[in-house]
Design an enzyme around this catalytic site. Structure first.
Site, PDB file in Angstrom:
ATOM      1  N   GLY A  14      16.474  -3.190  -1.418  1.00  0.00           N
ATOM      2  CA  GLY A  14      15.392  -3.624  -2.299  1.00  0.00           C
ATOM      3  C   GLY A  14      15.267  -2.636  -3.455  1.00  0.00           C
ATOM      4  CB  SER A  43      12.684  -5.833  -4.088  1.00  0.00           C
ATOM      5  OG  SER A  43      12.226  -4.692  -3.418  1.00  0.00           O
ATOM      6  CB  ALA A  46       8.328  -8.890  -6.448  1.00  0.00           C
ATOM      7  N   GLY A  49       4.621  -9.092 -11.063  1.00  0.00           N
ATOM      8  CA  GLY A  49       5.096  -8.056 -11.956  1.00  0.00           C
ATOM      9  C   GLY A  49       4.959  -6.653 -11.434  1.00  0.00           C
ATOM     10  CD  GLU A 113      -0.540  -9.301 -10.701  1.00  0.00           C
ATOM     11  OE1 GLU A 113      -0.627  -8.444  -9.803  1.00  0.00           O
ATOM     12  OE2 GLU A 113       0.494  -9.947 -10.922  1.00  0.00           O
ATOM     13  CG  HIS A 230      -1.240 -12.533  -1.944  1.00  0.00           C
ATOM     14  ND1 HIS A 230      -1.841 -13.603  -2.562  1.00  0.00           N
ATOM     15  CD2 HIS A 230      -0.712 -11.789  -2.944  1.00  0.00           C
ATOM     16  CE1 HIS A 230      -1.668 -13.506  -3.871  1.00  0.00           C
ATOM     17  NE2 HIS A 230      -0.991 -12.406  -4.133  1.00  0.00           N
ATOM     18  NE  ARG A 276      -2.933  -8.964  -4.309  1.00  0.00           N
ATOM     19  CZ  ARG A 276      -1.682  -8.689  -4.532  1.00  0.00           C
ATOM     20  NH1 ARG A 276      -0.986  -8.036  -3.636  1.00  0.00           N
ATOM     21  NH2 ARG A 276      -1.108  -9.054  -5.648  1.00  0.00           N
ATOM     22  CG  HIS A 334       1.439  -9.936   0.038  1.00  0.00           C
ATOM     23  ND1 HIS A 334       2.455 -10.820  -0.253  1.00  0.00           N
ATOM     24  CD2 HIS A 334       1.244  -9.207  -1.097  1.00  0.00           C
ATOM     25  CE1 HIS A 334       2.859 -10.636  -1.501  1.00  0.00           C
ATOM     26  NE2 HIS A 334       2.152  -9.656  -2.030  1.00  0.00           N
ATOM     27  CD  GLU A 358       5.753  -3.732   2.094  1.00  0.00           C
ATOM     28  OE1 GLU A 358       6.369  -4.323   1.177  1.00  0.00           O
ATOM     29  OE2 GLU A 358       5.074  -4.323   2.944  1.00  0.00           O
ATOM     30  NE  ARG A 369       0.655  -4.228  -2.547  1.00  0.00           N
ATOM     31  CZ  ARG A 369       1.228  -5.168  -3.299  1.00  0.00           C
ATOM     32  NH1 ARG A 369       1.824  -4.847  -4.426  1.00  0.00           N
ATOM     33  NH2 ARG A 369       1.203  -6.419  -2.928  1.00  0.00           N
ATOM     34  CB  SER A 374       4.175  -2.475  -3.772  1.00  0.00           C
ATOM     35  OG  SER A 374       4.255  -3.803  -4.143  1.00  0.00           O
TER      36      SER A 374
END
Ligand SMILES: Cc1cc2nc3c(=O)[nH]c(=O)nc-3n(C[C@H](O)[C@H](O)[C@H](O)COP(=O)(O)OP(=O)(O)OC[C@H]3O[C@@H](n4cnc5c(N)ncnc54)[C@H](O)[C@@H]3O)c2cc1C
Length: 505
Positions: A14, A43, A46, A49, A113, A230, A276, A334, A358, A369, A374
């Protein structure tokens, strides 16, 4: 039994593994082992972004404040400083290595976000950021004469000698045992463990192998009770669940229940862009009251298709048109904030064993997070790991014989055990936890210990990680970030900045 020697052994392909390999390749031979196809990783999937303070209205200090606030008094401030201050340079490095971030005029385009106070999310091809970055790193790694990338090779355990990590044992595509010795360092970049949950956005490779093998070898783990759910996976049951990126809410989509109520107003002043954990719990509560939850992106019209081409395509496959239909969503496991305890150079508590991405717990995420931190963590800390690894002197590796390893292959039984672990975790160590539920979950997992034979590596790793998450969730008698205990619904002042660090006895 085959024996292979290299300067640096990297496990995982990743963003963290590939960045490490590319950063080390000028200093010696690098072998990257990965258990499936080279691009099979979180990865690669994803979407939204990668965060970095590069906008005119932004600064590392603002990024720092957002990260610390979201981590609810559990982040390691030194790690956060590294992340936010090195972030812009790490992004430039990815761009220099060929990543084509989306632009807005002359500047890199920046999305927004949840829990970010400004727009700071760089993206590639709209919502295909992971694929954009990773495929580019992969191409580069494969062309490098010092890097050998070996796929379909499952690393099963670390080779330890006099308490120093000297390599890893693996089973290759033909089922042969291979011993990989590292003259300088072993770097675990095996990602997370979302697969321990029934509903997850994580790729099937995310079974927590790296965390489990480090734990078996005597490394310390930290913060394993903190699992991020998530809020908006597509509510169509499949493994993995398809993710509807938070960036969709960043562009103005909002959650509604089946009464048409934009319910986030009732839960947080930041509404749909609250952290989140808050959004996931709000959705969970709506669902507990028998309501269905949807994402309303209708007003984005054609913009949806242009900004989120990958998500648009996936929705079409399920017969949904986001410019006409509400999108059914549900929370799903997630990301894990915890992992192998490391310092700010990715050094674990075992000599010559490093971890990044991770799989590691640098403390950068605390109890929750911040979105898009990440990928950034993966690339920033991988570069730092490389800086430390190259300082290590070479050691002789010819010292040890090891047993042959056999991977068991009863797929039917394996699927059954995995399914049991995943269901128990979802039911008892999910979004809302209680002492009663966790205790039940722990005893149900205990029964599996004797059932799953040696040789079912993924399954046994999943069980080990699931047990650690449950035990630590039980002993943290408070609610903080993603860890919510309905029997202890408030954070405890005395547990601020208190990490649960464990080591196998
Ligand atoms: C659908 C989805 C969307 C996401 N979107 C974003 C986003 O927009 N922004 C963001 O910042 N984060 C996002 N995340 C989180 C982020 O993608 C991951 O945290 C990050 O990519 C992890 O990178 P990594 O290199 O540590 O691990 P991974 O990318 O998961 O790679 C792990 C590698 O280790 C290999 N491996 C594992 N075990 C073994 C073993 N035993 N032997 C050999 N190889 C092994 C795997 O095959 C894989 O190659 C998303 C995650 C998901 C699932």
């Amino acid at each position: 039994m085959a024996r292979v020697e290299t300067h640096f052994l990297v496990v995982g392909s990743g963003i963290a593994g590939l960045t490490t390999a590319l950063s080390l390749a000028e200093y010696g031979s690098v072998i990257v082992l990965t258990k499936a196809r080279e691009e099979e990783s979180n990865s690669f999937h994803a979407q939204g972004g990668i965060a970095a303070a590069i906008g005119e209205d932004d600064s590392p200090e603002l990024h720092r404040q957002d990260t610390l606030r979201t981590g609810v008094n559990l982040c390691n401030p030194a790690s956060v400083d590294v992340l936010v201050n090195t972030g812009p340079r790490a992004i430039q490095k990815l761009a220099d290595w060929g990543t084509d971030f989306d632009v807005d005029g002359e500047q890199w385009a920046l999305g927004k976000e949840g829990s970010h106070s400004v727009s700071r999310i760089l993206h590639v091809n709209g919502d295909a950021t992971g694929a954009g970055i990773t495929s580019n790193l992969l191409r580069r790694a494969m062309l490098h004469s010092n890097i050998q990338l070996i796929t379909h090779t499952m690393v099963t355990d670390l080779i330890m000698h006099q308490e120093v990590c000297r390599g890893a044992t693996a089973v290759d595509e033909q089922g042969e045992t291979v011993r990989y010795f590292a003259k300088q360092a072993v770097i675990l970049a095996t990602g997370g463990c979302g697969q321990i949950y029934q509903y997850t956005t994580n790729d099937p490779v995310s079974t927590g192998d790296g965390i489990a093998m480090a734990y078996r070898a005597g490394a310390k783990l930290s913060d394993m009770e903190f699992v991020q759910f998530h809020p908006t996976a597509l509510a169509v049951e499949q493994n993995p669940m398809f993710l509807i990126s938070e960036a969709v809410r960043g562009e103005g989509a909002f959650l509604v229940n089946d009464c048409g109520e934009a319910f986030m107003e009732r839960y947080h002043s930041w509404k749909d862009l609250a952290p989140r954990d808050v959004v996931s719990r709000a959705i969970f509560q709506e669902m507990e009251q028998g309501r269905k939850v949807y994402l309303n992106a209708i007003h984005l019209g054609k913009r949806f298709r242009n900004r989120f081409p990958k998500i648009y395509k996936a929705l079409c496959k399920f017969g949904m048109d986001p410019s006409k239909d509400w999108i059914p969503v549900t929370p799903a496991a997630h990301f894990i904030m915890g992992g192998i305890y490391t310092d700010i150079y990715g050094q674990t508590t075992i000599s010559r064993l490093f971890a990044c991405g991770e799989v590691a717990c640098t403390g950068v995420h605390g109890a929750n997070r911040l979105a898009s931190n990440s990928l950034l963590e993966g690339t920033v800390f991988a570069q730092r790991v490389a800086e430390k690894c190259i300082e290590l002197v070479e050691l002789e590796t010819d010292f040890l014989e090891l047993n042959r390893i056999t991977l068991c292959k009863n797929k039917h039984k394996e699927t059954e055990w995995k399914q049991t672990i995943r269901q128990v975790m979802w039911k008892y160590a999910g979004i809302v936890r209680t002492e009663e539920g966790l205790s039940k979950g722990i005893s149900q997992l205990k029964q599996l210990e004797t059932e799953i034979p040696q040789g079912y590596f993924e399954c046994r790793n999943m069980l080990m990680i699931a047990q650690v998450v449950m035990e630590l969730a039980l002993s943290r008698r408070e609610s903080r970030g993603s860890h919510y205990r309905s029997d202890y619904p408030k954070p405890q002042k005395s547990l601020e900045n208190k990490h649960q660090i464990i080591q196998e006895e």
